[in-house]
Design a protein around this motif. Structure first.
Motif, PDB file in Angstrom:
ATOM      1  N   LEU A  95      45.301  33.104  10.223  1.00  0.00           N
ATOM      2  CA  LEU A  95      44.454  32.869  11.394  1.00  0.00           C
ATOM      3  C   LEU A  95      44.384  31.403  11.795  1.00  0.00           C
ATOM      4  CD1 LEU A  95      41.463  35.242  10.514  1.00  0.00           C
ATOM      5  CD2 LEU A  95      43.469  35.736  11.926  1.00  0.00           C
ATOM      6  N   VAL A  96      44.564  30.487  10.861  1.00  0.00           N
ATOM      7  CA  VAL A  96      44.514  29.058  11.132  1.00  0.00           C
ATOM      8  C   VAL A  96      45.920  28.477  11.010  1.00  0.00           C
ATOM      9  CG1 VAL A  96      43.592  26.833  10.351  1.00  0.00           C
ATOM     10  CG2 VAL A  96      42.142  28.871  10.320  1.00  0.00           C
ATOM     11  N   HIS A  97      46.280  27.646  11.970  1.00  0.00           N
ATOM     12  CA  HIS A  97      47.628  27.066  12.017  1.00  0.00           C
ATOM     13  C   HIS A  97      47.488  25.537  12.100  1.00  0.00           C
ATOM     14  CE1 HIS A  97      49.627  31.011  12.742  1.00  0.00           C
ATOM     15  NE2 HIS A  97      48.401  31.294  13.161  1.00  0.00           N
ATOM     16  N   GLU A  98      47.541  24.889  10.955  1.00  0.00           N
ATOM     17  CA  GLU A  98      47.266  23.460  10.877  1.00  0.00           C
ATOM     18  C   GLU A  98      48.281  22.609  11.638  1.00  0.00           C
ATOM     19  OE1 GLU A  98      47.418  25.508   8.342  1.00  0.00           O
ATOM     20  OE2 GLU A  98      45.527  25.412   7.221  1.00  0.00           O
ATOM     21  N   ASP A  99      49.467  23.150  11.877  1.00  0.00           N
ATOM     22  CA  ASP A  99      50.500  22.401  12.582  1.00  0.00           C
ATOM     23  C   ASP A  99      50.418  22.571  14.093  1.00  0.00           C
ATOM     24  OD1 ASP A  99      51.124  25.094  12.332  1.00  0.00           O
ATOM     25  OD2 ASP A  99      53.301  24.750  12.304  1.00  0.00           O
ATOM     26  N   ARG A 100      49.374  23.242  14.570  1.00  0.00           N
ATOM     27  CA  ARG A 100      49.172  23.468  16.001  1.00  0.00           C
ATOM     28  C   ARG A 100      47.741  23.076  16.375  1.00  0.00           C
ATOM     29  NH1 ARG A 100      52.385  27.800  18.519  1.00  0.00           N
ATOM     30  NH2 ARG A 100      54.288  28.056  17.282  1.00  0.00           N
ATOM     31  N   VAL A 101      47.435  23.061  17.683  1.00  0.00           N
ATOM     32  CA  VAL A 101      46.072  22.782  18.112  1.00  0.00           C
ATOM     33  C   VAL A 101      45.451  24.047  18.692  1.00  0.00           C
ATOM     34  CG1 VAL A 101      46.482  20.336  18.529  1.00  0.00           C
ATOM     35  CG2 VAL A 101      46.846  21.959  20.380  1.00  0.00           C
ATOM     36  N   PRO A 102      44.148  24.242  18.460  1.00  0.00           N
ATOM     37  CA  PRO A 102      43.473  25.435  18.971  1.00  0.00           C
ATOM     38  C   PRO A 102      42.962  25.213  20.399  1.00  0.00           C
ATOM     39  CG  PRO A 102      41.978  24.218  17.564  1.00  0.00           C
ATOM     40  CD  PRO A 102      43.278  23.454  17.570  1.00  0.00           C
ATOM     41  N   LEU A 103      43.208  26.184  21.251  1.00  0.00           N
ATOM     42  CA  LEU A 103      42.737  26.148  22.629  1.00  0.00           C
ATOM     43  C   LEU A 103      41.898  27.391  22.885  1.00  0.00           C
ATOM     44  CD1 LEU A 103      42.832  24.931  25.551  1.00  0.00           C
ATOM     45  CD2 LEU A 103      44.820  26.413  25.928  1.00  0.00           C
ATOM     46  N   LEU A 104      40.665  27.191  23.338  1.00  0.00           N
ATOM     47  CA  LEU A 104      39.771  28.295  23.642  1.00  0.00           C
ATOM     48  C   LEU A 104      40.090  28.824  25.037  1.00  0.00           C
ATOM     49  CD1 LEU A 104      37.306  29.877  22.536  1.00  0.00           C
ATOM     50  CD2 LEU A 104      35.854  28.202  23.719  1.00  0.00           C
ATOM     51  N   ALA A 105      40.487  30.079  25.125  1.00  0.00           N
ATOM     52  CA  ALA A 105      40.881  30.687  26.396  1.00  0.00           C
ATOM     53  C   ALA A 105      39.732  31.533  26.936  1.00  0.00           C
ATOM     54  CB  ALA A 105      42.122  31.555  26.202  1.00  0.00           C
ATOM     55  N   VAL A 106      39.316  31.257  28.175  1.00  0.00           N
ATOM     56  CA  VAL A 106      38.218  32.009  28.781  1.00  0.00           C
ATOM     57  C   VAL A 106      38.684  32.827  29.983  1.00  0.00           C
ATOM     58  CG1 VAL A 106      36.543  30.288  28.033  1.00  0.00           C
ATOM     59  CG2 VAL A 106      37.500  30.149  30.343  1.00  0.00           C
ATOM     60  N   TYR A 143      39.966  22.938  21.868  1.00  0.00           N
ATOM     61  CA  TYR A 143      40.107  22.457  23.233  1.00  0.00           C
ATOM     62  C   TYR A 143      39.677  23.541  24.230  1.00  0.00           C
ATOM     63  CZ  TYR A 143      42.717  18.221  22.079  1.00  0.00           C
ATOM     64  OH  TYR A 143      43.087  16.981  21.618  1.00  0.00           O
ATOM     65  N   ALA A 144      39.282  23.103  25.413  1.00  0.00           N
ATOM     66  CA  ALA A 144      39.031  24.005  26.541  1.00  0.00           C
ATOM     67  C   ALA A 144      39.318  23.221  27.810  1.00  0.00           C
ATOM     68  CB  ALA A 144      37.584  24.503  26.533  1.00  0.00           C
TER      69      ALA A 144
END
Length: 259
Positions: free
Chosen positions: A39-50, A160-161
């Motif tokens: 579920l977590v990918h340390e080599d990528r950045v998380p983006l919150l999609a709305v 991010y958002a």
């Protein structure tokens, strides 16, 4: 994805915005949505999609246009502190899109998509982040202001958002209005505004078709939102960092690695 009803892109079917979202987390790999191994990918950045960035069909459409075929992890998360508002601009894609809004105490299911640098640049460009006249800024929403809990209980330090530079539409009380889906949204906006009817017609179908055909008309519609005092702040503007100009598409600096 077609068998799951996830293949259509709102960019091609604007009245179906924000598009179909998956029921569960998965790995978007071409035309397939596969199980995730983590579920977590340390080599990528998380983006919150709305909005449509949680639609596999839309993500595939954006990546295909840039020739990118690498997979995208999509994780369904329990999010506290963010609501789904209505962007105060008319998109050239033929819809009025969703934007995140501050919503203390509100809990809802949203998707976190994990992007590598190349994918992030594509999504940034699609949201106008690199452009002085673009519609969105990319902002880091930190915990504990926003709590993002993954299905295994992991809480992210933030994500991010995309915060709309035009603000969001309000509900008549200066509070951000929720996004009810494209057809009811456009129908309601046209019903309440003579100026919008004069520009875009009297139906959601007319609105969408005219917007897709005329970028200048979209800009005029965006101006009408402000002129008729339909706009309020999202509440997330304070997270937007000053713009930088060192490289196209760079956006704000990345946060520290996730741990």
């Amino acid at each position: 994805m077609r068998a799951l009803g996830l293949a259509e892109a709102p960019r091609e079917h604007p009245l179906r915005y924000p598009g179909a979202w998956p029921r569960e987390s998965g790995l978007l790999d071409g035309d397939r949505l596969l199980p995730l191994d983590r579920l977590v990918h340390e080599d990528r950045v998380p983006l919150l999609a709305v909005g449509s960035n949680a639609s596999p069909g839309q993500l595939r459409h954006k990546m295909d246009q840039s020739g990118i075929s690498s997979p995208i992890p999509m994780v369904r998360a329990r999010v506290t502190g963010v609501g789904v508002g209505v962007s105060a601009h008319v998109s050239r894609m033929g819809y009025v899109s969703a934007s995140p809004v501050e919503a203390p105490g509100t809990v809802r299911e949203l998707f976190v998509i994990w992007l590598d640098a190349e994918q992030l640049a594509v999504i940034d460009a699609s949201e106008g982040v690199p452009l002085p006249g673009g519609n969105y800024d990319r902002a880091w929403l930190p915990s504990p202001d926003v709590r993002i809990e993954l299905p295994d209980g992991t809480a992210l330090p933030g994500a991010y958002a995309y915060v709309n530079r035009h603000g969001v539409l309000h509900d008549g009380t200066r509070a951000p209005r929720g996004h009810p889906g494209q057809r009811p949204l456009l129908t309601g906006l046209l019903l309440c505004s003579r100026s919008l009817r004069e520009l875009f017609g009297v139906s959601a179908e007319q609105f969408s078709a005219r917007a897709r055909a005329d970028p200048a008309l979209c800009a005029r519609g965006t101006a009408v939102f402000a002129e008729e005092r339909l706009v309020t702040a999202s509440g997330l503007e304070r997270y937007v960092r000053p713009r930088r100009t060192e490289s196209p598409g760079a956006g704000p600096a990345l946060p520290p690695p996730l741990t």
